[in-house]
Write an enzyme that holds these catalytic residues in place. Structure first.
Site, mmCIF file in Angstrom:
data_model
loop_
_atom_site.group_PDB
_atom_site.id
_atom_site.type_symbol
_atom_site.label_atom_id
_atom_site.label_comp_id
_atom_site.label_asym_id
_atom_site.label_seq_id
_atom_site.Cartn_x
_atom_site.Cartn_y
_atom_site.Cartn_z
ATOM 1 C CD GLN A 112 -1.240 -0.039 3.700
ATOM 2 O OE1 GLN A 112 -2.399 0.283 3.525
ATOM 3 N NE2 GLN A 112 -0.769 -0.344 4.902
ATOM 4 C CG ASP A 150 -13.301 -0.070 23.489
ATOM 5 O OD1 ASP A 150 -12.961 -0.757 22.503
ATOM 6 O OD2 ASP A 150 -14.058 0.903 23.394
ATOM 7 C CG LEU A 206 0.282 3.820 5.522
ATOM 8 C CD1 LEU A 206 0.286 5.299 5.870
ATOM 9 C CD2 LEU A 206 -0.704 3.053 6.390
ATOM 10 C CG ASN A 207 3.146 0.005 4.567
ATOM 11 O OD1 ASN A 207 2.111 -0.500 4.137
ATOM 12 N ND2 ASN A 207 3.424 0.065 5.850
ATOM 13 C CG HIS A 216 -8.974 3.761 11.332
ATOM 14 N ND1 HIS A 216 -8.743 2.425 11.089
ATOM 15 C CD2 HIS A 216 -8.127 4.451 10.521
ATOM 16 C CE1 HIS A 216 -7.789 2.313 10.174
ATOM 17 N NE2 HIS A 216 -7.409 3.522 9.818
ATOM 18 C CE1 TYR A 250 -2.099 0.510 17.423
ATOM 19 C CE2 TYR A 250 -3.305 0.965 15.386
ATOM 20 C CZ TYR A 250 -2.329 0.265 16.068
ATOM 21 O OH TYR A 250 -1.576 -0.674 15.410
ATOM 22 C CE1 TYR A 251 -4.350 3.397 11.796
ATOM 23 C CE2 TYR A 251 -6.105 2.732 13.292
ATOM 24 C CZ TYR A 251 -5.226 2.435 12.253
ATOM 25 O OH TYR A 251 -5.220 1.191 11.691
ATOM 26 C CD GLN A 252 -3.895 12.463 19.261
ATOM 27 O OE1 GLN A 252 -5.026 12.131 19.568
ATOM 28 N NE2 GLN A 252 -3.335 13.549 19.739
ATOM 29 N NE ARG A 253 0.780 4.252 17.417
ATOM 30 C CZ ARG A 253 0.907 3.434 16.382
ATOM 31 N NH1 ARG A 253 2.055 3.324 15.741
ATOM 32 N NH2 ARG A 253 -0.121 2.737 15.935
ATOM 33 C CG HIS A 311 -14.926 0.758 16.859
ATOM 34 N ND1 HIS A 311 -14.392 -0.124 17.772
ATOM 35 C CD2 HIS A 311 -14.124 0.677 15.765
ATOM 36 C CE1 HIS A 311 -13.324 -0.711 17.251
ATOM 37 N NE2 HIS A 311 -13.142 -0.232 16.031
#
Length: 760
Positions: free
Chosen positions: A159, A462, A161-162, A442, A288-291, A444
């Site tokens: 992808q 969670d 992204l990588n 991302h 998680y995605y903020q990190r 929920h």
């Protein structure tokens, strides 16, 4: 006014960049249209600077944490040099050899470049140069990656992204050896590798690049970083503002269900800085995605600050990037693990490389907050650059102070008006209450959900995401289908599911239009921390109103959690309300039957993944469940009536590949009910030692919980302990003002107070 402000800022930045374009052209008329060769100030200049190199060399041997980090990097790179350079033809998903090898290569390009600058050892520059030329030789003829799963396939990776990850790190390596290379060598690398690479992840993949998402943030940073090294004004403009006339529909969605652009059709780094962050620094996709996104956000901003300080990037949106670091640290538990809101892998923490970058850069550019030094001490490593040196000197000089985590309420949305997340802290208990926006692709479907921690241990969990990141055996290390069928669904969370269907029908296009609304929060009282919010759109005709409090009481060993979920609807419904506790059941106070054959609770919306291990009827005013986990006892006491059903469930049905964790829950069900109140208390109490084999204070301290009043204006709950002491909590359902005066008569007692709630 806000739109005008954004437009003015954008226009000013455009003018500055336009001036930069003309300046570069004037300095080098013979260069190509797209590539400038002006190198005012020289290299390195992105993350580590010439001045920084001099200061680092002067301090070497006298800055322990920096010296130790340097030694580790040197050992790692020396081992790679001895192994030899390998740039295999790409073929694998995440976790496969070619993926891991190219990923390791980009880390080595950055580290070896830094070692060359700091140690002035030519072998590191030669290693970087040789690897770059090996990549240049293969890239011009490299096809699109053979794995077809991604909506935007890369070349080195499956992808884009990588691929963007690769270019962000490689840019730093190139900056470090820029002056080691001859002009002809630089021309070859830029013509055969860097420019085509930047064009591929941007112009050739606008559906990846021109959107508001952590993916495109990496892409924007990648193009921008290499632009700064090469002094390429056109690429830099593309990085900051995206691709013009990209042919994409403003309302188009990617294969994750996420919208490609922001609501105003903007793209680029600045749009990604504006739209996903709230004024408090909360990132709408979750911690998680903020990190994950903080690395490109901060590393590119550091480069912009060094090369183009006139953009004042760290002041953008009132310094939101620096606020974001503080927000992210506050979204971690006592062990530093990030709360798994939305898609989030448990165990990801501020020990990650991204947070080392965030802490170091935030310390250097955020007023040198001494609390960040204590986080850096725990991380036990620093960046090998100017910001890492600043951290190392601060620690050496004894300036570190504890980073104090307090109860916080973080707004969501670009203007801070799309709900939010509250963390209530009291003693070593933490309650995470989510009343946020959808969280892009991302997100929920879990409005007004919560989780609970004690001293870093999950008490009420969670689930997080359904994925084994970078483990090839599990779906190539990518998201599993159970992420959609289970982890995103409402029943997977500690909140109300109505009529067996997820919030917003589990549809992104509906959920993304709505957010929950904060009624009030109050963290001013040491005895009680309270937050209250409501959700009116998850189910048409139904309003969910949840109030949560963490309460200290001298008659209880530990603070306890009071949870009041009030439901009002225009018709009768079935309400399911689970609590996903972790641990071994100790006792219950209700009768139940256990089936010989386990069957799923339902057929869709996540119910298909829940086995029913026991089922019973509430036979008294309170249902109790006690469990033991990590040496602590916990008890849930909840108000019920004799019509309520009680289920003990376990995750793992319809899971033939064993992709889900087999974890328990207690679920309450009210059927054919129009309006309802779910009122519960969760206690942490006592301890058990397997060494001494002693159980201490293993029973609940609560005799009874009762809803003593409920109408459109007020909901009141009484809590009686074993000693006969009673406390009353009343929440105002309509008037949340701190200044409002209230008077309520319940039976023979009259309660008067000022504010949003009463507790005594």
């Amino acid at each position: 006014m806000e739109l005008n402000k954004k437009a003015i800022i954008s226009a000013c930045l455009s003018v500055l960049l336009l001036g930069f374009v003309f300046s570069c052209k004037a300095q080098n008329e013979t260069s190509s249209k797209n590539t400038q060769s002006s190198n005012s100030g020289g290299h390195p200049k992105l993350i580590i600077t010439k001045a920084g190199v001099e200061k680092i060399r002067a301090e070497l041997g006298n800055i322990p944490i920096f010296d130790a980090t340097l030694k580790m990097a040197q050992e790692e790179v020396d081992a790679e040099i001895a192994l030899g350079i390998d740039t295999p033809i790409p073929k694998d998903f995440s976790g496969g050899y070619t993926h891991v090898r190219h990923k390791r290569n980009f880390f080595m390009l950055e580290k070896a470049g830094l070692l060359y600058q700091i140690l002035d050892d030519e072998k590191y520059a030669k290693y970087v140069k040789d690897m770059f030329f090996q990549y240049a030789a293969m890239y011009k003829d490299l096809p699109v990656h053979p794995q077809t799963r991604s909506y935007a396939r890369g070349k080195l990776f499956w992808q884009c992204l990588n691929d963007s990850n690769w270019l962000v790190y490689a840019s730093q390596g190139y900056d470090c050896i820029y002056e080691y290379l001859s002009p002809e060598e630089r021309e070859t690398l830029e013509t055969d590798l860097f420019k085509p690479f930047a064009d591929y992840i941007s112009i050739e993949n606008p559906q990846f690049y021109n959107r508001v998402h952590n993916h495109s943030t990496w892409g924007n940073a990648a193009v921008g970083m290499i632009a700064l090294v090469m002094d390429d004004a056109e690429l830099l403009h593309r990085a900051l503002y995206g691709i013009e006339n990209d042919g994409l529909d403003k309302n188009a969605k990617d294969n994750d269900g996420g919208f490609i652009k922001d609501p105003e059709g903007r793209a680029g780094f600045l749009a990604n800085l504006e739209e996903p962050f709230s004024p408090d620094g909360y990132y709408t996709e979750g911690p998680y995605y903020q990190r994950y996104a903080m690395y490109p956000f901060l590393i590119f901003s550091e480069a912009l600050n060094n090369v183009k300080p006139e953009l004042k990037i760290f002041e953008h949106k009132d310094g939101v990037l620096l606020k974001a670091v503080d927000a992210l640290l506050n979204l971690s538990d006592a062990d530093g693990d990030f709360f798994p809101l939305n898609d989030g892998q448990k165990g990801m923490s501020y020990y990650s490389k991204e947070l080392v970058t965030a802490v170091d850069i935030a310390y250097l550019h955020g007023g040198k907050n001494a609390g960040l030094l204590s986080i850096a001490e725990k991380q036990n490593r620093v960046l090998l650059d100017d910001s890492g040196l600043a951290i190392a000197l601060g620690i050496k000089n004894g300036e570190a102070k504890p980073f104090e985590k307090k109860s916080v309420n973080l707004s969501d949305g670009p203007d801070g008006k799309q709900g939010g997340v509250a963390v209530l802290r009291n003693d070593d208990l933490e309650v995470v209450f989510k009343y946020a926006a959808q969280g892009l692709s991302h997100g929920h479907y879990d409005k007004l959900s919560f989780s609970m921690y004690e001293n870093g241990q999950e008490v009420i969990q969670d689930y997080g995401l359904a994925r084994f990141v970078n483990i090839e055996q599990k779906g190539g290390g990518n998201y599993l289908k159970e992420n959609k069928t289970w982890a995103k669904q409402t029943i997977a969370h500690n909140t109300i599911t109505q009529n067996g269907k997820s919030h917003f029908q589990g549809k992104y296009e509906i959920g993304s239009k709505h957010h929950s609304v904060l009624d009030f929060y109050d963290f001013s009282n040491d005895q009680i921390k309270v937050v209250s919010a409501h959700e009116a759109n998850a189910y048409p005709g139904t309003i969910l109103h949840r109030t949560m409090a963490v309460i200290s009481d001298k008659d209880f060993e530990k603070p306890y959690v009071l949870d009041i979920m009030r439901v009002t609807s225009d018709k009768a419904n079935q309400y399911d309300f689970p609590y996903y506790f972790l641990g071994q059941v100790m006792e219950t106070n209700f009768k139940y039957q256990t089936p010989e054959v386990l069957k799923p609770l339902g057929a869709k919306h996540g119910y298909q993944h829940l086995f029913v291990e026991a089922q019973g009827q509430a036979n008294q005013e309170n249902v109790k469940l006690s469990w033991l986990n990590a040496g602590r006892f916990h008890t849930l006491t909840t108000v019920t009536d004799n019509q309520d059903e009680v289920f003990l469930t376990r995750i793992g049905a319809a899971d033939p590949e064993f992709n889900l964790r087999k974890e328990p829950a207690l679920m309450l069900r009210k059927s054919q009910t129009k309006d309802a109140v779910f009122a519960s208390v969760i206690e942490s109490h006592g301890s058990y030692s397997p060494v001494s084999e002693n159980a201490v204070n293993s029973h609940s301290n609560i005799t009874k919980i009762e809803v003593i009043h409920n109408d459109a204006n007020y909901t009141a709950v009484s809590i009686m302990d074993l000693q006969g002491h009673s406390k009353v909590f009343i929440v105002s359902n309509k008037t949340a003002s701190k200044e409002a005066n209230h008077k309520l008569k319940i039976h023979d007692d009259t309660f008067q107070w000022t504010g949003s709630y009463y507790f005594k």
